[in-house]
Motif scaffolding. Structure first.
Motif, PDB file in Angstrom:
ATOM      1  N   LEU A  50       0.831  -1.213   0.000  1.00 39.70           N
ATOM      2  CA  LEU A  50       0.000   0.000   0.000  1.00 39.70           C
ATOM      3  C   LEU A  50       0.865   1.263   0.000  1.00 39.70           C
ATOM      4  O   LEU A  50       0.612   2.199  -0.767  1.00 39.70           O
ATOM      5  CB  LEU A  50      -0.927   0.002   1.211  1.00 39.70           C
ATOM      6  N   ILE A  51       1.895   1.289   0.847  1.00 40.04           N
ATOM      7  CA  ILE A  51       2.742   2.480   0.955  1.00 40.04           C
ATOM      8  C   ILE A  51       3.548   2.685  -0.320  1.00 40.04           C
ATOM      9  O   ILE A  51       3.649   3.802  -0.837  1.00 40.04           O
ATOM     10  CB  ILE A  51       3.669   2.356   2.179  1.00 40.04           C
ATOM     11  N   ASN A  52       4.125   1.605  -0.851  1.00 36.90           N
ATOM     12  CA  ASN A  52       4.885   1.726  -2.098  1.00 36.90           C
ATOM     13  C   ASN A  52       3.985   2.165  -3.246  1.00 36.90           C
ATOM     14  O   ASN A  52       4.388   2.979  -4.091  1.00 36.90           O
ATOM     15  CB  ASN A  52       5.539   0.388  -2.431  1.00 36.90           C
ATOM     16  N   THR A  53       2.751   1.657  -3.276  1.00 34.71           N
ATOM     17  CA  THR A  53       1.803   2.044  -4.325  1.00 34.71           C
ATOM     18  C   THR A  53       1.430   3.516  -4.191  1.00 34.71           C
ATOM     19  O   THR A  53       1.302   4.222  -5.209  1.00 34.71           O
ATOM     20  CB  THR A  53       0.552   1.160  -4.255  1.00 34.71           C
ATOM     21  N   GLN A  54       1.250   3.993  -2.967  1.00 33.70           N
ATOM     22  CA  GLN A  54       0.961   5.415  -2.767  1.00 33.70           C
ATOM     23  C   GLN A  54       2.086   6.283  -3.316  1.00 33.70           C
ATOM     24  O   GLN A  54       1.840   7.283  -4.003  1.00 33.70           O
ATOM     25  CB  GLN A  54       0.777   5.706  -1.274  1.00 33.70           C
ATOM     26  N   ILE A  55       3.325   5.906  -3.020  1.00 38.10           N
ATOM     27  CA  ILE A  55       4.477   6.666  -3.510  1.00 38.10           C
ATOM     28  C   ILE A  55       4.523   6.642  -5.033  1.00 38.10           C
ATOM     29  O   ILE A  55       4.803   7.664  -5.682  1.00 38.10           O
ATOM     30  CB  ILE A  55       5.777   6.108  -2.903  1.00 38.10           C
ATOM     31  N   ASN A  87       6.938  15.613 -18.429  1.00 39.18           N
ATOM     32  CA  ASN A  87       7.856  14.474 -18.551  1.00 39.18           C
ATOM     33  C   ASN A  87       8.530  14.252 -17.195  1.00 39.18           C
ATOM     34  O   ASN A  87       9.424  15.004 -16.811  1.00 39.18           O
ATOM     35  CB  ASN A  87       8.907  14.750 -19.624  1.00 39.18           C
ATOM     36  N   ASN A  88       8.087  13.241 -16.487  1.00 44.33           N
ATOM     37  CA  ASN A  88       8.627  12.986 -15.151  1.00 44.33           C
ATOM     38  C   ASN A  88       9.516  11.749 -15.118  1.00 44.33           C
ATOM     39  O   ASN A  88       9.631  11.073 -14.094  1.00 44.33           O
ATOM     40  CB  ASN A  88       7.493  12.842 -14.130  1.00 44.33           C
ATOM     41  N   GLU A  89      10.126  11.430 -16.263  1.00 41.09           N
ATOM     42  CA  GLU A  89      10.980  10.251 -16.354  1.00 41.09           C
ATOM     43  C   GLU A  89      12.117  10.302 -15.339  1.00 41.09           C
ATOM     44  O   GLU A  89      12.407   9.312 -14.652  1.00 41.09           O
ATOM     45  CB  GLU A  89      11.562  10.140 -17.768  1.00 41.09           C
ATOM     46  N   GLY A  90      12.760  11.467 -15.230  1.00 38.54           N
ATOM     47  CA  GLY A  90      13.854  11.609 -14.272  1.00 38.54           C
ATOM     48  C   GLY A  90      13.390  11.421 -12.844  1.00 38.54           C
ATOM     49  O   GLY A  90      14.074  10.793 -12.027  1.00 38.54           O
ATOM     50  N   MET A  91      12.217  11.945 -12.533  1.00 44.93           N
ATOM     51  CA  MET A  91      11.681  11.805 -11.185  1.00 44.93           C
ATOM     52  C   MET A  91      11.370  10.346 -10.866  1.00 44.93           C
ATOM     53  O   MET A  91      11.606   9.881  -9.739  1.00 44.93           O
ATOM     54  CB  MET A  91      10.421  12.656 -11.024  1.00 44.93           C
ATOM     55  N   MET A  92      10.851   9.604 -11.836  1.00 42.15           N
ATOM     56  CA  MET A  92      10.542   8.200 -11.599  1.00 42.15           C
ATOM     57  C   MET A  92      11.816   7.395 -11.348  1.00 42.15           C
ATOM     58  O   MET A  92      11.846   6.519 -10.486  1.00 42.15           O
ATOM     59  CB  MET A  92       9.762   7.622 -12.784  1.00 42.15           C
ATOM     60  N   ARG A  93      12.863   7.697 -12.103  1.00 40.13           N
ATOM     61  CA  ARG A  93      14.132   6.997 -11.895  1.00 40.13           C
ATOM     62  C   ARG A  93      14.718   7.333 -10.527  1.00 40.13           C
ATOM     63  O   ARG A  93      15.225   6.457  -9.818  1.00 40.13           O
ATOM     64  CB  ARG A  93      15.117   7.360 -12.998  1.00 40.13           C
ATOM     65  N   MET A  94      14.656   8.602 -10.166  1.00 40.41           N
ATOM     66  CA  MET A  94      15.165   9.024  -8.859  1.00 40.41           C
ATOM     67  C   MET A  94      14.369   8.370  -7.738  1.00 40.41           C
ATOM     68  O   MET A  94      14.932   7.908  -6.738  1.00 40.41           O
ATOM     69  CB  MET A  94      15.095  10.544  -8.721  1.00 40.41           C
ATOM     70  N   LYS A  95      13.054   8.298  -7.904  1.00 38.61           N
ATOM     71  CA  LYS A  95      12.199   7.673  -6.899  1.00 38.61           C
ATOM     72  C   LYS A  95      12.587   6.234  -6.667  1.00 38.61           C
ATOM     73  O   LYS A  95      12.670   5.764  -5.527  1.00 38.61           O
ATOM     74  CB  LYS A  95      10.734   7.783  -7.340  1.00 38.61           C
ATOM     75  N   ARG A  96      12.844   5.498  -7.754  1.00 41.03           N
ATOM     76  CA  ARG A  96      13.184   4.085  -7.621  1.00 41.03           C
ATOM     77  C   ARG A  96      14.488   3.901  -6.852  1.00 41.03           C
ATOM     78  O   ARG A  96      14.599   3.013  -5.990  1.00 41.03           O
ATOM     79  CB  ARG A  96      13.280   3.438  -8.995  1.00 41.03           C
ATOM     80  N   VAL A  97      15.484   4.734  -7.148  1.00 39.96           N
ATOM     81  CA  VAL A  97      16.768   4.647  -6.442  1.00 39.96           C
ATOM     82  C   VAL A  97      16.588   4.983  -4.965  1.00 39.96           C
ATOM     83  O   VAL A  97      17.109   4.287  -4.087  1.00 39.96           O
ATOM     84  CB  VAL A  97      17.808   5.591  -7.088  1.00 39.96           C
ATOM     85  N   VAL A  98      15.843   6.048  -4.700  1.00 40.32           N
ATOM     86  CA  VAL A  98      15.626   6.478  -3.317  1.00 40.32           C
ATOM     87  C   VAL A  98      14.885   5.410  -2.517  1.00 40.32           C
ATOM     88  O   VAL A  98      15.256   5.102  -1.379  1.00 40.32           O
ATOM     89  CB  VAL A  98      14.852   7.821  -3.279  1.00 40.32           C
ATOM     90  N   VAL A  99      13.850   4.829  -3.107  1.00 35.66           N
ATOM     91  CA  VAL A  99      13.072   3.800  -2.403  1.00 35.66           C
ATOM     92  C   VAL A  99      13.939   2.584  -2.118  1.00 35.66           C
ATOM     93  O   VAL A  99      13.947   2.063  -0.991  1.00 35.66           O
ATOM     94  CB  VAL A  99      11.826   3.401  -3.223  1.00 35.66           C
ATOM     95  N   ASP A 100      14.679   2.103  -3.111  1.00 34.54           N
ATOM     96  CA  ASP A 100      15.517   0.918  -2.913  1.00 34.54           C
ATOM     97  C   ASP A 100      16.580   1.159  -1.850  1.00 34.54           C
ATOM     98  O   ASP A 100      16.894   0.272  -1.044  1.00 34.54           O
ATOM     99  CB  ASP A 100      16.183   0.495  -4.223  1.00 34.54           C
TER     100      ASP A 100
END
Length: 264
Positions: free
Chosen positions: A154-159, A172-185
């Motif tokens: 649920l929390i990961n889906t919210q993010i 274009n939020n491609e950079g933000m999505m990549r940054m999000k994945r690195v930050v979450v991991d």
């Protein structure tokens, strides 16, 4: 309406089932990741009894369950939402008689159910055959972990949804999505357990929602958190679930007011 939303769960599950071979290869890749971490930590530990509060056996179990838990809670809803916004199909979605964000939650749940049954469980079984993974013996730990695993989703889906909705504002939020994945991991404790972070960075991570995705459930599964402590860390997940609802609802309401479609 309940049956309508449940249909989105079923349809996404069946869609994932059609491409299940991709996930069989994913089990192999995740097992290789676990193997790399296992031998790395074996070299780091040497003869040390524990590092960062983890024994060598606990660390092996933590690595295995963390990667396999990721197989369940991971999804690409942020990319799906971003694509809907960029190609204009979001306009059609928004005039249909259902809540778009809730539909995405249901689709993510359908994918998560598929991943849990055909990715996480078989993957964990293979990891147990290859590495010295120790399962909890306390039934409370099992119940606590499984409940926390659902909250991780649920929390990961919210993010992911919050990240995807930013495409309304920056296109274009491609950079933000990549940054999000690195930050979450990183800050979820998937790559390195938070207890191994430097003091100031560990404190920072403990005030972020990401620890509720991987580190806290992993700590319960390995036995580092027991008894009443299980419900305390579950409370942390519930708090972040409620907190993240606020920006998600606000961004969605603001996004609906500024929708414009590019192209034809």
């Amino acid at each position: 309406m309940i049956s309508v939303y449940s249909d989105f769960i079923r349809i996404r599950f069946l869609t994932m089932l059609a491409y299940r071979v991709n996930y069989y290869s994913g089990i192999l890749i995740y097992s290789m990741n676990i193997g790399v971490y296992y031998f790395t930590y074996q070299a780091i530990y040497g003869g040390a009894g524990s590092i960062g509060g983890f024994t060598a056996a606990q660390m092996t179990t933590y690595v295995a369950v963390s990667w396999m838990a990721r197989a369940f809670y991971f999804n690409n809803l942020d990319r799906e939402i971003s694509t809907d916004i960029r190609d204009g199909s979001i306009a059609i979605q928004m005039i249909r008689p259902y809540n778009y964000v809730l539909v995405k939650f249901m689709q993510g749940l359908g994918e998560g159910m598929f991943r849990f049954l055909l990715f996480m469980i078989p993957g964990m079984a293979i990891a147990m055959l290859l590495f010295p993974v120790k399962l909890p013996t306390d039934p409370v730990a099992w119940v606590g972990f499984l409940v926390m695993l659902f909250f991780s989703f649920l929390i990961n889906t919210q993010i992911n949804i919050i990240t995807g909705l930013t495409a309304f504002f920056i296109e274009n939020n491609e950079g933000m999505m990549r940054m999000k994945r690195v930050v979450v991991d990183l800050f979820s404790g998937l790559i390195i357990p938070i207890s191994l972070f430097p003091g100031w960075l560990a404190t920072f991570a403990q005030w972020m929602p990401f620890q509720a995705i991987t580190y806290l459930p992993g700590s319960v599964f390995t036995g580092r958190v027991k008894g009443v402590g299980i419900w305390n860390v579950l409370g942390i997940q519930i708090i972040w679930l409620v907190v993240l609802l606020v920006p998600m609802i606000i961004i969605w309401r603001l996004a609906r007011r500024r929708l414009f479609v590019q192209g034809g």
